[in-house]
Design a protein around this motif. Sequence first.
Motif, short mmCIF file in Angstrom:
data_model
loop_
_atom_site.label_atom_id
_atom_site.label_comp_id
_atom_site.label_asym_id
_atom_site.label_seq_id
_atom_site.Cartn_x
_atom_site.Cartn_y
_atom_site.Cartn_z
N TRP A 83 0.81 -1.21 0.00
CA TRP A 83 0.00 0.00 0.00
C TRP A 83 0.85 1.27 0.00
N THR A 84 2.04 1.21 0.54
CA THR A 84 2.92 2.38 0.53
C THR A 84 3.32 2.73 -0.90
N VAL A 85 3.72 1.72 -1.65
CA VAL A 85 4.10 1.96 -3.05
C VAL A 85 2.86 2.36 -3.86
N ALA A 86 1.74 1.70 -3.64
CA ALA A 86 0.51 2.03 -4.36
C ALA A 86 0.14 3.48 -4.13
N ASP A 87 0.21 3.93 -2.88
CA ASP A 87 -0.11 5.32 -2.57
C ASP A 87 0.87 6.28 -3.22
N ALA A 88 2.14 5.91 -3.27
CA ALA A 88 3.14 6.76 -3.93
C ALA A 88 2.85 6.88 -5.42
N GLU A 89 2.46 5.78 -6.06
CA GLU A 89 2.15 5.82 -7.50
C GLU A 89 0.89 6.64 -7.74
N LEU A 90 -0.11 6.51 -6.88
CA LEU A 90 -1.32 7.34 -7.00
C LEU A 90 -0.99 8.81 -6.84
N GLU A 91 -0.12 9.12 -5.88
CA GLU A 91 0.28 10.50 -5.68
C GLU A 91 1.02 11.05 -6.89
N THR A 92 1.86 10.22 -7.51
CA THR A 92 2.56 10.64 -8.72
C THR A 92 1.57 10.97 -9.82
N LEU A 93 0.59 10.10 -10.04
CA LEU A 93 -0.42 10.37 -11.05
C LEU A 93 -1.19 11.66 -10.75
N ALA A 94 -1.54 11.86 -9.49
CA ALA A 94 -2.27 13.07 -9.11
C ALA A 94 -1.42 14.32 -9.33
N GLN A 95 -0.14 14.26 -8.96
CA GLN A 95 0.74 15.41 -9.16
C GLN A 95 0.91 15.72 -10.64
N GLU A 96 1.04 14.69 -11.45
CA GLU A 96 1.16 14.89 -12.90
C GLU A 96 -0.12 15.50 -13.46
N ALA A 97 -1.27 15.06 -12.96
CA ALA A 97 -2.54 15.61 -13.43
C ALA A 97 -2.66 17.08 -13.07
N VAL A 98 -2.24 17.45 -11.87
CA VAL A 98 -2.29 18.86 -11.48
C VAL A 98 -1.33 19.68 -12.33
N ALA A 99 -0.12 19.17 -12.54
CA ALA A 99 0.85 19.89 -13.36
C ALA A 99 0.35 20.06 -14.79
N ALA A 100 -0.25 19.02 -15.36
CA ALA A 100 -0.78 19.11 -16.72
C ALA A 100 -1.95 20.08 -16.79
#
Length: 170
Positions: free
Chosen positions: A24-41
């Motif tokens: 779950w730690t890695v899963a949450d990190a990957e979700l956070e990466t996707l969310a950060q990329e979405a905000v940046a885009a």
Amino acid sequence: MSTLDSAFQRVGDDLLDAIGRQDWTVADAELETLAQEAVAATVANRRDDLAALARVAARCHTALSLRDDPGGEDLHRLGQLRALAVMIAAARGRTPPRPAESLTAPGTPGAAVLAALRSGPQTCPALVEATGLSAEEVGGVLPELRAAGLIHSWPAGRLTVNALRSGSSP
């Protein structure tokens, strides 16, 4: 596929792998990466990146939805993916149209559609035939031409008719 598209795909793959391992730690990190990329885009108005992120979010959401007997942690990540997809869809929906100049540049689908509409109002299937473009290309450019104020459309039975806006110069 661009390098960034490939990177988004890898993040999605890593997310699904982490969920499969119940990491779950890695899963949450990957979700956070996707969310950060979405905000940046969203902030940078990178439409292609938002589209790529929407595809990754949809693919991951579907894969997770199809799992047999998902547990609470799986369902939590499913909810996060759903929220991410909603945010991306909202960002894509509010993206301003491209400038008319870029839509009507010679050799673009927009220019071909506008040229075909000079002969009068037409439906999407008629525009496909008149321009030689694919239905996807015509269907993709029509909303942008409407948003730019170059054409207007109205329903006619099961089809939509498109016409040049009076006063627009294609």
